[in-house]
Design a protein around this motif. Sequence first.
Motif, PDB file in Angstrom:
ATOM      1  N   UNK A   1     -39.949  -2.368  11.432  1.00  0.00           N
ATOM      2  CA  UNK A   1     -38.965  -4.459  10.976  1.00  0.00           C
ATOM      3  C   UNK A   1     -37.726  -4.238   9.977  1.00  0.00           C
ATOM      4  N   UNK A   2     -37.712  -3.360   9.184  1.00  0.00           N
ATOM      5  CA  UNK A   2     -36.953  -3.208   7.983  1.00  0.00           C
ATOM      6  C   UNK A   2     -35.336  -2.421   8.460  1.00  0.00           C
ATOM      7  N   UNK A   3     -35.855  -1.818   9.896  1.00  0.00           N
ATOM      8  CA  UNK A   3     -34.645  -0.940  10.885  1.00  0.00           C
ATOM      9  C   UNK A   3     -33.594  -2.392  11.507  1.00  0.00           C
ATOM     10  N   UNK A   4     -34.572  -2.509  11.848  1.00  0.00           N
ATOM     11  CA  UNK A   4     -34.533  -3.856  13.564  1.00  0.00           C
ATOM     12  C   UNK A   4     -33.647  -4.968  11.904  1.00  0.00           C
ATOM     13  N   UNK A   5     -34.244  -5.476  11.295  1.00  0.00           N
ATOM     14  CA  UNK A   5     -33.583  -6.089  10.186  1.00  0.00           C
ATOM     15  C   UNK A   5     -32.012  -5.489   9.123  1.00  0.00           C
ATOM     16  N   UNK A   6     -32.137  -4.568   9.686  1.00  0.00           N
ATOM     17  CA  UNK A   6     -30.524  -3.281   8.658  1.00  0.00           C
ATOM     18  C   UNK A   6     -29.836  -4.016   9.918  1.00  0.00           C
ATOM     19  N   UNK A   7     -29.855  -3.889  11.393  1.00  0.00           N
ATOM     20  CA  UNK A   7     -29.026  -4.181  12.089  1.00  0.00           C
ATOM     21  C   UNK A   7     -28.838  -5.609  12.489  1.00  0.00           C
TER      22      UNK A   7
ATOM     23  N   UNK B   1     -28.481  -7.345   9.514  1.00  0.00           N
ATOM     24  CA  UNK B   1     -28.009  -7.863   9.021  1.00  0.00           C
ATOM     25  C   UNK B   1     -26.591  -7.368   8.802  1.00  0.00           C
ATOM     26  N   UNK B   2     -26.515  -6.056   9.467  1.00  0.00           N
ATOM     27  CA  UNK B   2     -25.044  -5.549   9.104  1.00  0.00           C
ATOM     28  C   UNK B   2     -23.882  -6.044  10.187  1.00  0.00           C
ATOM     29  N   UNK B   3     -24.624  -6.469  11.382  1.00  0.00           N
ATOM     30  CA  UNK B   3     -24.504  -7.178  12.091  1.00  0.00           C
ATOM     31  C   UNK B   3     -23.266  -8.896  11.379  1.00  0.00           C
ATOM     32  N   UNK B   4     -23.810  -8.863  10.927  1.00  0.00           N
ATOM     33  CA  UNK B   4     -23.747 -10.824  10.216  1.00  0.00           C
ATOM     34  C   UNK B   4     -22.851 -10.405   8.910  1.00  0.00           C
ATOM     35  N   UNK B   5     -22.637  -8.441   8.431  1.00  0.00           N
ATOM     36  CA  UNK B   5     -21.826  -8.108   7.235  1.00  0.00           C
ATOM     37  C   UNK B   5     -20.126  -7.788   8.007  1.00  0.00           C
ATOM     38  N   UNK B   6     -20.921  -7.115   8.894  1.00  0.00           N
ATOM     39  CA  UNK B   6     -19.631  -6.520  10.283  1.00  0.00           C
ATOM     40  C   UNK B   6     -18.576  -7.868  10.218  1.00  0.00           C
TER      41      UNK B   6
ATOM     42  N   UNK C   1     -23.527 -15.183  17.267  1.00  0.00           N
ATOM     43  CA  UNK C   1     -24.756 -16.147  17.564  1.00  0.00           C
ATOM     44  C   UNK C   1     -25.726 -16.009  18.119  1.00  0.00           C
ATOM     45  N   UNK C   2     -26.195 -15.230  18.840  1.00  0.00           N
ATOM     46  CA  UNK C   2     -27.215 -14.731  19.611  1.00  0.00           C
ATOM     47  C   UNK C   2     -28.329 -13.505  18.216  1.00  0.00           C
TER      48      UNK C   2
ATOM     49  N   UNK D   1     -22.284  -2.657  16.370  1.00  0.00           N
ATOM     50  CA  UNK D   1     -23.619  -3.148  15.492  1.00  0.00           C
ATOM     51  C   UNK D   1     -23.902  -4.935  15.993  1.00  0.00           C
ATOM     52  N   UNK D   2     -23.173  -5.688  16.259  1.00  0.00           N
ATOM     53  CA  UNK D   2     -23.299  -6.455  16.873  1.00  0.00           C
ATOM     54  C   UNK D   2     -23.988  -6.733  17.542  1.00  0.00           C
ATOM     55  N   UNK D   3     -23.384  -5.792  18.999  1.00  0.00           N
ATOM     56  CA  UNK D   3     -24.294  -5.305  20.320  1.00  0.00           C
ATOM     57  C   UNK D   3     -25.774  -4.879  20.552  1.00  0.00           C
ATOM     58  N   UNK D   4     -26.555  -4.277  19.321  1.00  0.00           N
ATOM     59  CA  UNK D   4     -27.779  -4.329  18.457  1.00  0.00           C
ATOM     60  C   UNK D   4     -28.387  -5.306  18.332  1.00  0.00           C
ATOM     61  N   UNK D   5     -27.935  -6.002  17.288  1.00  0.00           N
ATOM     62  CA  UNK D   5     -28.338  -7.740  17.071  1.00  0.00           C
ATOM     63  C   UNK D   5     -28.267  -7.987  17.895  1.00  0.00           C
ATOM     64  N   UNK D   6     -27.429  -8.139  19.263  1.00  0.00           N
ATOM     65  CA  UNK D   6     -28.363  -9.354  19.817  1.00  0.00           C
ATOM     66  C   UNK D   6     -28.713  -8.588  21.077  1.00  0.00           C
TER      67      UNK D   6
END
Length: 557
Positions: free
Chosen positions: A349-355, A357-362, A374-375, A14-19
């Motif tokens: 946007x909602x799908x990307x935002x979910x990724x 927020x999910x990374x922050x949750x993880x 952080x990125x 999840x963090x890799x996708x968010x990055x």
Amino acid sequence: VLTRNRWLATGVWPTALASLIALCVLAPIASLLVSALSSANTQWAHLSRFVIPDAALTTLLLLAGVGVVVAMLGTGAAWLVTAFKFPGRQILVWALLLPLAVPTYVVAYSYLDLLHPIGPLQSLIRAVLGYSSPREFRLPDARSLLGAVLILGSVLYPYVYLSARHMFLTQPANLIEAARGLGHGPFSLFFRVALPMARPAIVVGTTLALLETLNDVGASEFLGLQTLTVAIYTTWVTRSDLAGAAHIALIMLILVLGLIAIERHARRRQRFTNTDQSRTMQPRQLPCWQGLAACLFCLLPVLAGFVIPVLHLSWQASMRMSQIGTVSNMLQQAASNTLLIALAVTVCTVLSGLVLAWAARTWSTRRTIAPGLRLARTAAVGYALPGTVLAIGLLTPFALVDGAINQGRQWLSPGTPGLWLLGTMTGLVLACTLRLLAVASGSLEAGFARIPIALDQLARSLGRSPLGVLLKVDLPLLRPAVCAAALLVFVETIKELPITLLLRPLGVETLATWLYGEAARGTYEEGAIAALLIVLASILPVILLTRTRAAVKKSQR
């Protein structure tokens, strides 16, 4: 297989996708730097001598004026409806949010027609005074810096009103009562007790209003101001000078970074605010004439920022409909394009935002924060970037992607090269997604914060993967936050003008660009229909906001 299972177990992907999403947000900034540094020195010399000084001075004066107006209106109205009782207070508490439903360029468009020398207002005044032509009597021209400051301030003050009112509501009653017991009157109480504690929130709200002012291109151009945003648009569209537009965009980035630094500095001081909310301040009844003055002060911005423009647009739209009896086919197509683009941007946007927020949750329960997280936090930078800056910065990355796609297509099967991002709605959807990503991720992170982390840990202990926890546990509980984020993104996309003007495909019109074109041609009746449709769509999140605040207030009781 072992590597895949390790990634699923640790929640790294999840963090890799968010990055990856965050890198897409940073791409236009890097592109601007490369475009500006690679351009010829003669371009910079011309811009620094003839374009940037005047545009920068106008922008700074506009920001200063709007900042003063929104701070005074928003803070004053928030304090009055929080600390006092007066006639109409219950209605004004939510009516003060209504200008949020009207984009700045729509209000400017309305006032240009309303205050025109041969418009309805000045014609009525001349008829009452016995004058027959504008040469004998006319009001000051609305197309001026002062007119822009007043018009933009009357629309953007709710940003300050929201943050200041929340701070006033949460100030404990014991401090207010202690100040009154020491002999402080209403003015001394406000300036020496309430205002210092609310200053960080006021600065945050003012910063948001100034960022919206920087993002504006329609209202500034309608009102005859050559701001940095307008200079970027004219440099690229009129002169086809991408490097010059990149130079001006870098100047705007410096202004944006300065505003963000001010906001961060103000937020640091919130830790010293008294957070004891056992008993909040109770409003006091004002005498008759003071109550009427307070009502008038709060009513004026509502009239100027919402009631008058909407009534005028409704009148113009009804006149146009009575003349032609139906909406033109081109306007219907513009409305259809707007709906399709808004739906596509909302989904992305909602799908990307979910990724995000999910990374922050993880990683929320980890002792160390991953560099990827952080990125991922930098994805919120997109909303701070003015639309023109983001659009100019994406031109080069989009061109590189189009070139790579064409090369791959030629290698597979020779054919005619195409513009897959720059020539289709795909590029416009991606640009709007990057700018509005912070809106969706912020709403979803707030939704995640309401879900106990113990539920996720319990699901993981029962053998669920991070993806399984998200789909089976978190998403059903996130439904209100997802709906709120989708609604906000949908309406913001309908209102978006700068990105749409610069990146829309040839021959494609939206309601915002249709209104822009009608204002340029001076055909106010046809444009009023598009403006009214934008306002009707934009009022939905305001209604949601007022309902949410009412529910929160009821739960606190």
